[in-house]
Design an enzyme around this catalytic site. Structure first.
Site, PDB file in Angstrom:
ATOM      1  N   SER A 135       4.043   5.259   0.304  1.00  0.00           N
ATOM      2  CA  SER A 135       4.268   4.233  -0.552  1.00  0.00           C
ATOM      3  C   SER A 135       3.779   3.038   0.206  1.00  0.00           C
ATOM      4  O   SER A 135       2.657   2.979   1.044  1.00  0.00           O
ATOM      5  CB  SER A 135       5.209   3.908  -1.647  1.00  0.00           C
ATOM      6  N   ASP A 190       2.865   8.761  -6.368  1.00  0.00           N
ATOM      7  CA  ASP A 190       3.846   7.841  -5.126  1.00  0.00           C
ATOM      8  C   ASP A 190       4.624   8.940  -4.642  1.00  0.00           C
ATOM      9  O   ASP A 190       5.320   9.772  -5.283  1.00  0.00           O
ATOM     10  CB  ASP A 190       4.698   6.974  -5.984  1.00  0.00           C
TER      11      ASP A 190
END
EC number: 3.1.1.-
Length: 712
Positions: free
Chosen positions: A308, A453
């Protein structure tokens, strides 16, 4: 402040001093290819019922528009339907009560430490420690605090419950004795040619003791009782092992081939070190300070992974040299961080229309500067020597995650992997990974599947790092806000001993630590119960339980201390002043871990230097595990090429079979004349031949991996 210091301060806030500040690395064609891949329809399999029914048969459209859970997730039974929601609400209510109790417990421990333990002279020394901006000054302040608290006596005492001091004492004595004998032989020559040289005995000793956490010398508890350093015996062991490795490398009594095999064994046993950068939205900018502290002290590992927001920082580090990073990791870098530049009305309209706050193409353009344009994982490794890893999760909840690097996806474009790793549902829609073709153009990777993610499942991919790169020592920089709230080391952490009872007690006393541990474990237990009973709903089609239940720590865990305003700015770009504070806090959080990391990399770098100097090429040498993986991949590619040739030219197969038949007859005649008949050997050779023949039809390189591991 002198004029030079004022000039240096102005420079770190001036964006024009940044390398390639005004340069746009990405090509417009790359963005167009990315946009085309994003808008491409999802691939659907074409299945016909039989030969006379059409493939795309027109069917009546279903009236149901509301999405339903897939069939394999539907639970049958009356009790499940009746008890699901009452049980779920009851557990959530109990978790809320536990959370309130946990907050009160942490508040009690904080007040206890502030008003009971940190007072007087020790509080003054601790404030001086937190004000230092470089490691040398910080180390002096830490040593002064250790001296005041009486921690030097603990260093001088060998006995400790968390490592085997008797074994370490014996090993150090034997290494010293053998090393001195080897040095005498190097200076005066060997006294007796019939006896083996002392350096060979030194190699045997090193192979026995150079292992990961040998006798507990890498136990974090050994670095958690003082603010600086560890036991004198442990430090002596580290220095002696390093001296012995250097002696073997410089010795003329061992051939380069034997040295290379020796260092291969050490590398396999000792393992590698990796730096893992967690996600956490704009909290990830604390990683810049951690990186700067490691870089300034020459302890930045070659293997770096990010997830991320941490993937963006890792991409910047992996695509820049050390000199470029020292110029980039300054407050002026905030002028290049523009991911959240849009106004409130703009992103609200986009979120209502697309379900995502940010525009994917705009993020691709902004992210490409940190990745030096459409650089691939292989190109980044060839430029800097650093191994970048990015965790990506498929949009399908049942598919496995991937760890993109120069081994698993060498031609994958880094900025696309960074975007995929940051695609949180509701913030950024799932994206397509892009790969660079031979002509330099981009194309969708992995059949155009979309990814999101990586923090949702694997924030810290420790198992994958161990599988690909033999990593068994991890340095984790953890900034996830939902994890930082529950971070608590009851017995202290590396370079941060407990203030109670001069580091020998518990934070907040034993009762306070016991209550904290009980409440936290109870909350974790109930979350696991909900997950295993499959009672948790899946907002946005995602299982969110893993953001709490996965492992977020490593061998060394660095926790930069956040402030309440960070939560307000969690999705906003930092100003230069705010980034300067985050750089300082990140460096401060990394300073206590520097000595532990130095000791680890001192041996690891010596082993890698031995591999590099003793290799035949003399260039950059990867770990033997990585080189074997490359050789296996090349062999697999060659085998498939041979198979395709055999299928294209059938006469080639018959010629090959005839030649192999004559070779087998010749080998069998020579074998019968040189050794007696052995049925077991013939039986095993028959099975080997069957295995080779079956590989033509079942080309699976992992089919016999376990058997090969046992026989080798």
């Amino acid at each position: 402040m002198t004029s030079d210091e004022k000039s240096a301060t102005r420079d770190i806030y001036d964006p024009n001093t940044l390398p390639d500040y005004d340069r746009e690395f990405i090509e417009p064609d790359d963005l167009r290819q990315f946009e085309k891949a994003l808008n491409a329809p999802e691939a659907a399999p074409l299945v016909a019922l039989n030969d006379w029914r059409p493939v795309n048969q027109r069917v009546r459209k279903s009236r149901r528009t509301k999405p339903r859970r897939s069939k394999d997730e539907t639970r049958e039974g009356v009790l499940y339907t009746v008890l699901k929601w009452p049980f779920l609400f009851t557990v959530f209510a109990w978790i809320t009560v536990l959370g309130f109790a946990y907050t009160l417990t942490r508040l009690y421990i904080f007040l206890y430490e502030q008003f009971v333990t940190w007072r007087g002279k020790r509080e003054q020394l601790r404030r001086e420690l937190s004000m230092q901006t470089n490691y040398q000054d910080w180390l002096k302040a830490a040593q002064a605090l250790d001296t005041y608290l009486g921690n030097l006596k603990w260093k001088e005492t060998d006995e400790y419950a968390y490592y085997d001091h008797l074994t370490i004492n014996k090993v150090v004595a034997q290494l010293k004795q053998t090393r001195k004998a080897a040095e005498m032989e190097m200076q005066n020559g060997r006294p007796g040619l019939s006896d083996p040289p002392a350096v060979e005995e030194l190699c045997f000793l090193l192979e026995a003791c150079v292992k990961n956490n040998f006798a507990g010398v890498e136990n974090p508890r050994l670095y958690s009782e003082t603010y600086s350093g560890t036991k004198d015996l442990v430090q002596e062991y580290i220095d002696e092992v390093h001296s012995c490795i250097r002696l073997v490398l410089d010795s003329k009594q061992i051939s380069n081939e034997d040295k290379y095999q020796f260092f291969k064994h050490l590398d396999t046993n000792f393992g590698r070190t990796a730096l893992c950068l967690s996600g956490g939205a704009t909290f990830a900018y604390y990683h810049f300070g951690v990186i700067r502290a490691l870089l300034d002290n020459d302890v930045l590992p070659e293997i770096i992974t990010g997830t991320s927001g941490g993937a963006l920082v890792a991409a910047l580090v992996a695509t820049r040299t050390d000199e470029e990073l020292k110029q980039l990791l300054v407050p002026a870098l905030a002028h290049r961080i523009r991911a959240c530049h849009e106004g409130f009305t703009t992103w609200v309209r986009r979120w209502w229309r697309t379900g995502a706050r940010f525009d994917t193409l705009d993020w691709a353009r902004q992210c490409s500067w940190f990745c030096r344009g459409s650089t691939t994982f292989r190109e980044a490794y060839e430029r800097t020597g650093r191994i970048l890893n990015v965790s990506c999760v498929p949009s399908d909840p049942h598919s496995p995650t991937i760890l993109a690097n120069y081994l698993t996806s060498p031609d994958c474009v880094i900025w696309s992997a960074v975007l995929a790793s940051a695609a949180v549902p509701g913030i950024l829609n799932p994206v397509v990974l892009m790969t660079k073709k031979r002509d330099g153009t981009l194309a969708p990777y992995s059949f155009g599947h979309k990814w999101k993610d990586g923090s949702l499942r694997t924030d810290i991919p420790i198992k994958a790092l161990n599988l690909h790169f033999n990593v068994n020592f991890t340095i984790v920089s953890q900034v996830n806000p939902h994890i930082n709230l529950f971070f608590f080391n009851s017995r202290g952490s590396v370079g941060r001993p407990v203030t109670h009872r001069k580091g020998r007690g518990w934070r907040g006393g034993f009762l306070g630590s016991a209550i904290e541990q009980y409440i936290k474990l109870d909350m974790n237990k109930w979350l696991r119960v909900l997950r295993h009973l499959e009672l948790l709903p899946r907002p946005l089609g995602q299982d969110w339980s893993e953001i709490w239940l996965q492992k977020f720590s490593g061998t060394i865990t660095i926790w930069p201390k956040s402030i309440p305003s960070d939560f307000y700015h969690i999705l906003s770009d930092p100003s230069p002043e705010r980034l300067a504070r985050m750089l300082h806090v990140g460096k401060q959080s990394a300073f206590p871990k520097i000595q532990f990391i130095k000791n680890r990399l001192k041996i690891e770098n010596a082993i890698m230097q031995g591999l590099q100097q003793c290799s035949s090429g003399g260039g950059r040498v990867m770990s033997p595990i990585l080189s074997r993986r490359r050789q296996d991949r090349a062999q697999e590619h060659a085998d498939r090429m041979v198979e395709r040739l055999d299928q294209s030219f059938p006469e080639r197969q018959s010629d090959y079979k005839d030649e192999s038949h004559y070779a087998e007859v010749s080998d069998s005649l020579s074998a019968t004349s040189s050794r007696p008949h052995t049925p077991d050997a013939r039986r095993s050779s028959m099975f080997e031949e069957m295995r080779r023949q079956s590989a033509v039809f079942f080309d699976d390189p992992d089919m016999y991996a376990d058997e090969d591991a046992v026989t080798t």
